[in-house]
Scaffold this motif. Structure first.
Motif, PDB file in Angstrom:
ATOM      1  N   ALA A 143       0.797  -1.231   0.000  1.00  0.00           N
ATOM      2  CA  ALA A 143       0.000   0.000   0.000  1.00  0.00           C
ATOM      3  C   ALA A 143       0.827   1.277   0.000  1.00  0.00           C
ATOM      4  CB  ALA A 143      -0.938   0.015   1.204  1.00  0.00           C
ATOM      5  N   ALA A 144       2.011   1.231   0.595  1.00  0.00           N
ATOM      6  CA  ALA A 144       2.826   2.451   0.687  1.00  0.00           C
ATOM      7  C   ALA A 144       4.287   2.066   0.381  1.00  0.00           C
ATOM      8  CB  ALA A 144       2.653   3.078   2.058  1.00  0.00           C
ATOM      9  N   THR A 145       5.242   2.732   1.013  1.00  0.00           N
ATOM     10  CA  THR A 145       6.655   2.441   0.694  1.00  0.00           C
ATOM     11  C   THR A 145       6.939   0.952   0.906  1.00  0.00           C
ATOM     12  OG1 THR A 145       7.132   4.645   1.537  1.00  0.00           O
ATOM     13  CG2 THR A 145       9.017   3.203   1.121  1.00  0.00           C
ATOM     14  N   GLN A 146       7.517   0.315  -0.060  1.00  0.00           N
ATOM     15  CA  GLN A 146       7.590  -1.156  -0.058  1.00  0.00           C
ATOM     16  C   GLN A 146       8.755  -1.698  -0.883  1.00  0.00           C
ATOM     17  OE1 GLN A 146       4.071  -1.537  -3.040  1.00  0.00           O
ATOM     18  NE2 GLN A 146       5.589  -3.086  -3.552  1.00  0.00           N
ATOM     19  N   TRP A 147       9.045  -2.971  -0.651  1.00  0.00           N
ATOM     20  CA  TRP A 147       9.823  -3.795  -1.583  1.00  0.00           C
ATOM     21  C   TRP A 147       8.877  -4.822  -2.189  1.00  0.00           C
ATOM     22  CZ3 TRP A 147      14.229  -2.218  -3.224  1.00  0.00           C
ATOM     23  CH2 TRP A 147      15.256  -1.775  -2.399  1.00  0.00           C
ATOM     24  N   ASP A 148       8.991  -5.065  -3.470  1.00  0.00           N
ATOM     25  CA  ASP A 148       8.360  -6.223  -4.106  1.00  0.00           C
ATOM     26  C   ASP A 148       9.294  -7.409  -3.927  1.00  0.00           C
ATOM     27  OD1 ASP A 148       6.209  -4.829  -5.162  1.00  0.00           O
ATOM     28  OD2 ASP A 148       7.105  -4.599  -7.159  1.00  0.00           O
ATOM     29  N   ALA A 149       8.789  -8.533  -3.391  1.00  0.00           N
ATOM     30  CA  ALA A 149       9.593  -9.768  -3.358  1.00  0.00           C
ATOM     31  C   ALA A 149       9.589 -10.393  -4.754  1.00  0.00           C
ATOM     32  CB  ALA A 149       8.993 -10.736  -2.346  1.00  0.00           C
ATOM     33  N   PHE A 150      10.514 -11.314  -5.003  1.00  0.00           N
ATOM     34  CA  PHE A 150      10.593 -11.945  -6.336  1.00  0.00           C
ATOM     35  C   PHE A 150       9.308 -12.715  -6.658  1.00  0.00           C
ATOM     36  CE2 PHE A 150      15.289 -12.667  -5.084  1.00  0.00           C
ATOM     37  CZ  PHE A 150      15.566 -11.334  -5.301  1.00  0.00           C
ATOM     38  N   SER A 151       8.593 -13.148  -5.615  1.00  0.00           N
ATOM     39  CA  SER A 151       7.370 -13.937  -5.840  1.00  0.00           C
ATOM     40  C   SER A 151       6.167 -13.068  -6.215  1.00  0.00           C
ATOM     41  CB  SER A 151       7.046 -14.751  -4.574  1.00  0.00           C
ATOM     42  OG  SER A 151       7.133 -13.927  -3.422  1.00  0.00           O
ATOM     43  N   HIS A 152       6.364 -11.744  -6.289  1.00  0.00           N
ATOM     44  CA  HIS A 152       5.229 -10.851  -6.575  1.00  0.00           C
ATOM     45  C   HIS A 152       4.731 -10.982  -8.020  1.00  0.00           C
ATOM     46  CE1 HIS A 152       2.623  -7.444  -6.417  1.00  0.00           C
ATOM     47  NE2 HIS A 152       3.432  -6.586  -7.013  1.00  0.00           N
ATOM     48  N   VAL A 153       5.649 -11.052  -8.967  1.00  0.00           N
ATOM     49  CA  VAL A 153       5.265 -11.031 -10.393  1.00  0.00           C
ATOM     50  C   VAL A 153       6.039 -12.121 -11.145  1.00  0.00           C
ATOM     51  CG1 VAL A 153       5.497  -9.669 -12.518  1.00  0.00           C
ATOM     52  CG2 VAL A 153       4.558  -8.596 -10.466  1.00  0.00           C
ATOM     53  N   TYR A 154       5.376 -12.793 -12.089  1.00  0.00           N
ATOM     54  CA  TYR A 154       6.006 -13.876 -12.846  1.00  0.00           C
ATOM     55  C   TYR A 154       5.297 -14.046 -14.182  1.00  0.00           C
ATOM     56  CZ  TYR A 154       1.962 -16.548 -11.255  1.00  0.00           C
ATOM     57  OH  TYR A 154       0.689 -16.968 -11.015  1.00  0.00           O
ATOM     58  N   TYR A 155       5.829 -14.942 -15.004  1.00  0.00           N
ATOM     59  CA  TYR A 155       5.130 -15.357 -16.224  1.00  0.00           C
ATOM     60  C   TYR A 155       5.549 -16.791 -16.530  1.00  0.00           C
ATOM     61  CZ  TYR A 155       9.503 -14.243 -18.786  1.00  0.00           C
ATOM     62  OH  TYR A 155      10.801 -14.195 -19.219  1.00  0.00           O
ATOM     63  N   GLY A 156       4.788 -17.457 -17.373  1.00  0.00           N
ATOM     64  CA  GLY A 156       5.151 -18.810 -17.809  1.00  0.00           C
ATOM     65  C   GLY A 156       5.256 -19.814 -16.676  1.00  0.00           C
ATOM     66  N   ASP A 157       4.441 -19.661 -15.639  1.00  0.00           N
ATOM     67  CA  ASP A 157       4.381 -20.645 -14.536  1.00  0.00           C
ATOM     68  C   ASP A 157       5.670 -20.818 -13.747  1.00  0.00           C
ATOM     69  OD1 ASP A 157       1.775 -21.126 -15.155  1.00  0.00           O
ATOM     70  OD2 ASP A 157       2.219 -22.835 -16.464  1.00  0.00           O
ATOM     71  N   LYS A 158       6.585 -19.869 -13.859  1.00  0.00           N
ATOM     72  CA  LYS A 158       7.851 -19.976 -13.109  1.00  0.00           C
ATOM     73  C   LYS A 158       8.163 -18.657 -12.407  1.00  0.00           C
ATOM     74  CE  LYS A 158       9.773 -24.058 -14.435  1.00  0.00           C
ATOM     75  NZ  LYS A 158       8.531 -24.853 -14.568  1.00  0.00           N
ATOM     76  N   LEU A 159       8.657 -18.790 -11.171  1.00  0.00           N
ATOM     77  CA  LEU A 159       9.179 -17.639 -10.441  1.00  0.00           C
ATOM     78  C   LEU A 159      10.680 -17.541 -10.710  1.00  0.00           C
ATOM     79  CD1 LEU A 159       7.696 -18.373  -6.877  1.00  0.00           C
ATOM     80  CD2 LEU A 159       6.641 -16.997  -8.693  1.00  0.00           C
ATOM     81  N   TYR A 160      11.325 -16.568 -10.051  1.00  0.00           N
ATOM     82  CA  TYR A 160      12.784 -16.438 -10.124  1.00  0.00           C
ATOM     83  C   TYR A 160      13.462 -17.796  -9.860  1.00  0.00           C
ATOM     84  CZ  TYR A 160      17.541 -15.654  -8.642  1.00  0.00           C
ATOM     85  OH  TYR A 160      18.900 -15.760  -8.515  1.00  0.00           O
ATOM     86  N   ASN A 161      14.527 -18.029 -10.566  1.00  0.00           N
ATOM     87  CA  ASN A 161      15.372 -19.227 -10.445  1.00  0.00           C
ATOM     88  C   ASN A 161      14.643 -20.515 -10.803  1.00  0.00           C
ATOM     89  OD1 ASN A 161      18.012 -19.965 -10.180  1.00  0.00           O
ATOM     90  ND2 ASN A 161      18.021 -20.078  -7.941  1.00  0.00           N
ATOM     91  N   GLY A 162      13.502 -20.377 -11.491  1.00  0.00           N
ATOM     92  CA  GLY A 162      12.783 -21.553 -11.982  1.00  0.00           C
ATOM     93  C   GLY A 162      11.871 -22.201 -10.953  1.00  0.00           C
ATOM     94  N   PHE A 163      11.696 -21.581  -9.803  1.00  0.00           N
ATOM     95  CA  PHE A 163      10.782 -22.155  -8.813  1.00  0.00           C
ATOM     96  C   PHE A 163       9.361 -22.138  -9.380  1.00  0.00           C
ATOM     97  CE2 PHE A 163      14.176 -20.477  -5.928  1.00  0.00           C
ATOM     98  CZ  PHE A 163      14.587 -21.701  -5.424  1.00  0.00           C
ATOM     99  N   PRO A 164       8.568 -23.178  -9.088  1.00  0.00           N
ATOM    100  CA  PRO A 164       7.218 -23.234  -9.680  1.00  0.00           C
ATOM    101  C   PRO A 164       6.308 -22.133  -9.143  1.00  0.00           C
ATOM    102  CG  PRO A 164       7.581 -25.074  -8.160  1.00  0.00           C
ATOM    103  CD  PRO A 164       8.889 -24.353  -8.282  1.00  0.00           C
ATOM    104  N   ALA A 165       5.546 -21.533 -10.020  1.00  0.00           N
ATOM    105  CA  ALA A 165       4.650 -20.435  -9.622  1.00  0.00           C
ATOM    106  C   ALA A 165       3.598 -20.924  -8.632  1.00  0.00           C
ATOM    107  CB  ALA A 165       3.987 -19.836 -10.861  1.00  0.00           C
ATOM    108  N   ASP A 166       3.222 -22.238  -8.719  1.00  0.00           N
ATOM    109  CA  ASP A 166       2.194 -22.707  -7.780  1.00  0.00           C
ATOM    110  C   ASP A 166       2.762 -23.003  -6.389  1.00  0.00           C
ATOM    111  OD1 ASP A 166       3.458 -25.109  -8.208  1.00  0.00           O
ATOM    112  OD2 ASP A 166       1.764 -26.076  -9.232  1.00  0.00           O
TER     113      ASP A 166
END
Ligand code: UVW
Length: 329
Positions: A123-146
């Motif tokens: 809502a205000a001053t923040q960091w986005d973690a790597f798990s915030h946004v993804y595409y193709g069913d994968k998070l950073y480093n290939g971790f599964p989006a689910d």
């Protein structure tokens, strides 16, 4: 305008998966070495402290969205409770909240106030973690989006970056000053990587591996003037992902709501830089930071580097965290 093919191609170029091991959840924060942290501390010369967070309150910038609300601050115990419960205490059941409080207040001078905050973590001053946004069913480093479930993020939650502080050398790139704007950048002029280099050059500061780069667009000042959070703005062009990659930047933050330009430079997708930074590079984005006082000081003394301290809350499995970062010169 770029196509999705261009976007996927840049993703292949900047992807850091496996670079720091198959289990890595620190991403580009790995560029922050102990030597880097020590050198950043050496930038503190005058003891000047600049809080970079905005207020967490009902007057925040979330009017722009329906899926997020401004923080709601609720008093759970206050002086009125103490007075009323002292008078009526014996009438309350012992196993109720009122009964418990009546017990605290009865026959002794001790009084207290308590409160809680209800808010989206972004809502205000923040960091986005790597798990915030993804595409193709994968998070950073290939971790599964689910692996992000209703119980939180099993991979790439914000608490996973805690070991990095987060602290490093911070560098402010004041694009408002660089472009000669009065208070904020005009809409529709995305900031390019070449412009970031030129801005740093004009400010007499070099960009180094492990730096946390702060980009001032003036949007926060525009919000303070107009007050509803939906004002348009300018941000980083999506191709700045390559600039951040080439300069080995540890994290990037801005004084606007998305860091990147709100008008996508890639046909057929929204927020391409978010996807490249968070998912492909493992590079955190900071939003809604306030650089007003810091920028004024940097303009006055010509020093655009400082120690930056911006630890997230250890909210287990969270995809972002509220923060109150500080710059120290
Ligand atoms: C979205 O709006 C999805 O992301 P952010 O809050 O990071 O801009």
């Amino acid at each position: 305008m770029a196509t999705l093919t261009d976007f996927y191609k840049l993703g292949d170029t900047v992807r850091n998966w496996g670079r720091w091991g198959a289990d890595d959840e620190l991403g580009t924060l790995n560029f922050i070495t102990p030597q880097k942290v020590a050198a950043a501390a050496g930038l503190v010369r005058h003891g000047k402290v600049f809080p970079l967070g905005i207020d967490f309150g009902s007057n925040g910038p979330q009017g722009a969205f329906k899926f997020r609300a401004n923080p709601t601050h609720v008093m759970t115990v206050d002086g009125g409770d103490a007075e009323t419960l002292t008078e009526y205490g014996p009438k309350w059941l012992q196993n109720s909240v009122a009964g418990e409080l009546a017990g605290f207040f009865a026959d002794n001078p001790f009084r207290f106030n308590d409160d809680m905050l209800i808010m989206p973590l972004q809502a205000a001053t923040q960091w986005d973690a790597f798990s915030h946004v993804y595409y193709g069913d994968k998070l950073y480093n290939g971790f599964p989006a689910d692996s992000v479930t209703s119980m939180g993020a099993f991979h790439c939650g914000i608490e996973k970056v805690d070991s990095k502080g987060i602290t490093s050398r911070g560098v402010l790139l004041d694009l408002v000053k660089y472009r000669g704007a009065e208070t904020f950048l005009e809409v529709g002029e995305p900031i390019t990587g070449d412009e970031l280099d030129e801005c740093a050059k004009r400010q007499g500061v070099t960009i180094g591996s492990g730096d946390i780069v702060l980009v001032r667009t003036g949007w926060w000042n525009r919000f303070l003037e107009a007050g509803d959070g939906s004002e348009p703005y300018s941000g980083l062009d999506w191709t700045c992902a390559k600039w951040l990659h080439d300069h080995e930047i540890a994290a990037v933050a801005a004084d606007n709501l998305m860091v990147e330009n709100p008008i996508s430079g890639v046909e057929g997708t929204f927020l391409p830089m978010h996807m490249l930074c968070l998912r492909d590079m493992g590079l955190m984005l900071g939003e809604y930071w306030d650089f007003t006082a810091l920028a004024a000081d940097c303009a006055a003394d010509g020093v655009y580097e400082f120690q930056l301290v911006a630890p997230p809350l250890r909210v287990v499995g969270a995809v972002g965290s509220p923060i109150n970062p500080i710059a120290i010169k």
